[in-house]
Design an enzyme around this catalytic site. Sequence first.
Site, PDB file in Angstrom:
ATOM      1  N   ASP A  89       1.014  -1.098  -0.088  1.00 23.54           N
ATOM      2  CA  ASP A  89      -0.267   0.177  -0.064  1.00 23.54           C
ATOM      3  C   ASP A  89       0.852   1.328  -0.085  1.00 23.54           C
ATOM      4  OD1 ASP A  89      -2.255   1.633   0.038  1.00 23.54           O
ATOM      5  OD2 ASP A  89      -3.105   0.747   1.929  1.00 23.54           O
ATOM      6  N   ALA A  91       1.415   5.609   1.024  1.00 27.97           N
ATOM      7  CA  ALA A  91       1.102   6.413   2.301  1.00 27.97           C
ATOM      8  C   ALA A  91       1.245   7.822   2.014  1.00 27.97           C
ATOM      9  CB  ALA A  91       2.208   5.830   3.369  1.00 27.97           C
ATOM     10  N   LYS A 102      -2.490   8.118   6.380  1.00 27.74           N
ATOM     11  CA  LYS A 102      -3.230   7.567   5.167  1.00 27.74           C
ATOM     12  C   LYS A 102      -4.382   8.006   5.014  1.00 27.74           C
ATOM     13  CE  LYS A 102      -2.945   3.260   3.569  1.00 27.74           C
ATOM     14  NZ  LYS A 102      -2.597   3.811   2.330  1.00 27.74           N
ATOM     15  N   GLU A 111      -8.441   0.205   3.521  1.00 26.41           N
ATOM     16  CA  GLU A 111      -7.012   0.066   3.546  1.00 26.41           C
ATOM     17  C   GLU A 111      -6.673  -0.533   5.135  1.00 26.41           C
ATOM     18  OE1 GLU A 111      -5.393   3.148   0.318  1.00 26.41           O
ATOM     19  OE2 GLU A 111      -5.838   4.007   2.279  1.00 26.41           O
TER      20      GLU A 111
HETATM   21  C1  5RP Z   1      -5.545   6.180  -0.255  1.00 29.80           C
HETATM   22  C2  5RP Z   1      -4.300   6.224   0.472  1.00 29.80           C
HETATM   23  C3  5RP Z   1      -3.017   6.211  -0.554  1.00 29.80           C
HETATM   24  O1  5RP Z   1      -2.281   5.205  -0.318  1.00 29.80           O
HETATM   25  C4  5RP Z   1      -2.131   7.502  -0.124  1.00 29.80           C
HETATM   26  O2  5RP Z   1      -2.968   8.592  -0.399  1.00 29.80           O
HETATM   27  C5  5RP Z   1      -1.211   7.494  -1.082  1.00 29.80           C
HETATM   28  O3  5RP Z   1      -1.407   7.924  -2.560  1.00 29.80           O
HETATM   29  P1  5RP Z   1      -0.474   7.996  -3.631  1.00 29.80           P
HETATM   30  O4  5RP Z   1       0.399   6.931  -4.146  1.00 29.80           O
HETATM   31  O5  5RP Z   1      -1.313   8.364  -4.855  1.00 29.80           O
HETATM   32  O6  5RP Z   1       0.386   9.304  -3.269  1.00 29.80           O
HETATM   33  O7  5RP Z   1      -3.841   6.030   1.582  1.00 29.80           O
HETATM   34  O8  5RP Z   1      -6.513   6.288   0.565  1.00 29.80           O
END
Ligand code: 5RP
Length: 240
Positions: A89, A91, A102, A111
């Site tokens: 995932d 962050a 997150k 998540e």
């Molecule tokens: C979604 C999240 C995403 O993992 C977080 O916002 C990071 O996103 P990105 O990879 O687009 O920067 O928590 O709810």
Amino acid sequence: MKANPDSVEIAKKNAALVAVKHVKDGNIVGLGSGTTIAYAIEALGERVKKENLKVLGVPSSYQAFALAVQNKIPVTTLEEHPVIDVNIDGADQIDPKLNLIKGMGAALTREKIVAAASKLNIIIADEKKRVKILGENNHPVPIEVLTFAIAPVTLAIGKLGGKATLRETKGKLGPVISDNGNPIMDVTFGAITDAAKLNQQLKMIPGVIETGLFVNLADMAYLGTTTGTEKLQTARKQTF
Ligand code: 5RP
């Protein structure tokens, strides 16, 4: 002709490519959400195709589900597979202990459920997501709330020293609604000295469904740069 991806995109992709190497044949794989995870899902799809890897994905959002389908990764549910082997995932902020903020993609509740069900949690991000302390630069903590409770939740958060704002959509009037049908609020606290305590305090407020403070959930993080990745690791106590 395709434009060259900028350095942040290269960094995100580098982190994603290394993380996907942790996936083994037969694994149940948690699929996080966001733009960084999109690279990981694409890379996993490549492995499924080239190595005939047998994996099942557990998507944490409609976005992750659609990307899994697009990249021909078979999906499953938590009902069928309540224990996940490896979760990848993104962050928004990552502190030295790999505690996280997150939820800027509004997928925080699912998540966190997927992360908590996973034996191995890998975070991928470009290196700019690393901070000394969560909340740095007044970065907000996203929370998912029940519509019915928006006003009392706002007041209760004020008593904790936070300023809560209902997240508005772009391209449509009104609030951002999560995949679970609830609004998202962004709460600024400034620097957060005790993320575990704040997470508990927020979760005690009736109407708060989940918070974007992920404490003691990540095992490792790959922070991408234009030339490679840096690996950070924790000695997280496994609940499995
Ligand atoms: C979604 C999240 C995403 O993992 C977080 O916002 C990071 O996103 P990105 O990879 O687009 O920067 O928590 O709810």
